[in-house]
Design an enzyme around this catalytic site. Structure first.
Site, mmCIF file in Angstrom:
data_model
loop_
_atom_site.group_PDB
_atom_site.id
_atom_site.type_symbol
_atom_site.label_atom_id
_atom_site.label_comp_id
_atom_site.label_asym_id
_atom_site.label_seq_id
_atom_site.Cartn_x
_atom_site.Cartn_y
_atom_site.Cartn_z
ATOM 1 N N CYS A 205 26.270 54.854 18.855
ATOM 2 C CA CYS A 205 24.858 54.665 19.192
ATOM 3 C C CYS A 205 24.683 54.721 20.710
ATOM 4 C CB CYS A 205 24.356 53.332 18.657
ATOM 5 S SG CYS A 205 25.217 51.905 19.345
ATOM 6 N N PRO A 206 23.484 55.023 21.185
ATOM 7 C CA PRO A 206 23.230 55.000 22.624
ATOM 8 C C PRO A 206 23.214 53.569 23.139
ATOM 9 C CG PRO A 206 21.192 55.392 21.439
ATOM 10 C CD PRO A 206 22.283 55.434 20.420
ATOM 11 N N ARG A 234 29.444 53.828 24.574
ATOM 12 C CA ARG A 234 29.325 53.300 25.925
ATOM 13 C C ARG A 234 29.980 51.923 25.985
ATOM 14 N NH1 ARG A 234 28.599 57.717 27.089
ATOM 15 N NH2 ARG A 234 26.867 58.709 28.208
ATOM 16 N N ASP A 258 37.206 54.522 24.465
ATOM 17 C CA ASP A 258 37.163 55.583 25.477
ATOM 18 C C ASP A 258 36.226 55.231 26.621
ATOM 19 O OD1 ASP A 258 37.866 58.325 26.341
ATOM 20 O OD2 ASP A 258 35.758 58.771 25.945
ATOM 21 N N GLU A 263 33.405 51.795 35.103
ATOM 22 C CA GLU A 263 34.296 52.958 35.154
ATOM 23 C C GLU A 263 34.259 53.588 36.538
ATOM 24 O OE1 GLU A 263 33.624 54.172 30.441
ATOM 25 O OE2 GLU A 263 32.677 55.358 32.022
ATOM 26 N N HIS A 282 37.424 57.759 29.301
ATOM 27 C CA HIS A 282 36.121 58.403 29.124
ATOM 28 C C HIS A 282 36.242 59.930 29.114
ATOM 29 C CE1 HIS A 282 31.554 57.574 29.670
ATOM 30 N NE2 HIS A 282 31.743 58.697 28.984
#
Length: 315
Positions: A205-206, A234, A258, A263, A282
């Site tokens: 999901c966002p 995310r 990931d 980051e 990522h």
């Protein structure tokens, strides 16, 4: 037209370049501008293309010729949309370029957890198979995916692709999504029911107000004992401290992620070295073919904008 790339190294390398953009103007590439130098470097730009560069009232204040911002990404939370709209700057993102790549990486992580491929390779490379008494040393557990239940959070393009792969493996597929969809082989259910029944929970999901920190102490506690948590969405959807405790307490069987909340990874990241926690930097979205596709979308967006018909416009 002067086209300025502010963080080219986040997308480009010796295999993928920005030559396709040269058809539309002079291209100036910057590897990775920091916040304080961005304004000066884009001051004379007609077009800016970026990935994660923060473009706000401060960094955009000198860019009086700027007409267009293109994104090497689907998300655009790094862009001050209100400022851009007020100053007649069109902003266009790039969607649906990484669906196959992220779905593929999701299963690379899942398979690594259940097949222990890298651990077995290290066992062999360290010379331990040569000293084994049997031809098949059972050093690490192996488990089949067939018959296991995967719970998918978010049924957008990536979530649907993951469901399709899971079905091919003979898995049972549950899904929780803001907008439930009727997909063959996928059972829509509540968040709590998904956590309770899933052997694997995979997030697609966002990141928004509803999903931020949705995987906290309470959510991890509701997951099955020994379940695998997978996050290729995310980092902000999970509370890293709570994931840490769910892993070291052996409530979860593992995590494969990931993305992190900060980051690149911080020196003090609590998940560093935690048992049964696979972390990749990522890169789920980053296969060569995916980045070439992304460049084509970005170039197409610029072409359509210059032709007076902007595509993937977000403001």
């Amino acid at each position: 037209m002067k086209i300025v790339l502010t963080d080219a190294q986040t997308v480009l390398d010796n295999l993928v370049n920005a030559d396709i953009l040269k058809e539309y103007g002079e291209v100036e590439e910057h590897g990775l501008l920091n916040y304080d130098e961005t304004a000066e470097k884009i001051a004379d730009a007609d077009i800016v293309v970026c990935n994660k560069t923060k473009l706000d009232s401060y960094t955009l204040r000198l860019a009086k010729n700027l007409k267009y911002i293109g994104l090497f990404a689907t998300g655009y939370n790094n862009i001050d949309i209100d400022y851009c709209t007020e100053h007649n700057i069109v902003v266009c993102n790039a969607g649906s370029y990484s669906t196959n790549a992220v779905a593929q990486h999701t299963f690379a992580l899942i398979l690594e957890h259940f097949n222990n491929t890298s651990n077995y390779n290290k066992f062999v490379q360290d010379g331990l198979w040569k000293r084994s008494k049997t031809f098949s040393p059972f050093v690490y557990p192996l488990n089949e995916l067939a018959g296991k239940t995967i719970g998918i959070i978010g049924l957008g393009n990536i979530g649907k692709a993951v469901a399709k792969i899971a079905t091919a493996f003979g898995m049972n597929v549950l899904a929780y999504s803001r907008t439930p969809k009727n997909i063959d082989g996928v059972i829509n259910t509540s968040f709590e029911e998904l956590l309770k029944k899933s052997d694997i929970v995979s997030v697609h999901c966002p990141l928004n107000n509803s999903s931020e920190n949705m995987f906290d102490k309470s959510a991890f506690a509701k997951m099955k004992q020994g379940a695998l948590f997978v996050n290729t969405a995310r980092g902000g959807v999970m509370v890293e401290q709570d994931l840490y405790h769910a892993l070291i307490s052996d409530h979860l069987g593992g995590a494969a992620i990931d993305t992190l909340s900060v980051e690149p990874m911080e020196e003090t990241c609590i998940l560093t070295g935690v048992k049964n926690c696979i972390i990749t930097p990522h890169i789920a979205w980053a296969p060569v073919e995916t980045r070439v596709r992304l460049m084509n979308i970005v170039a197409g967006n610029i072409k359509n904008f210059l032709n007076g018909n902007p595509s993937n416009k977000v403001n």
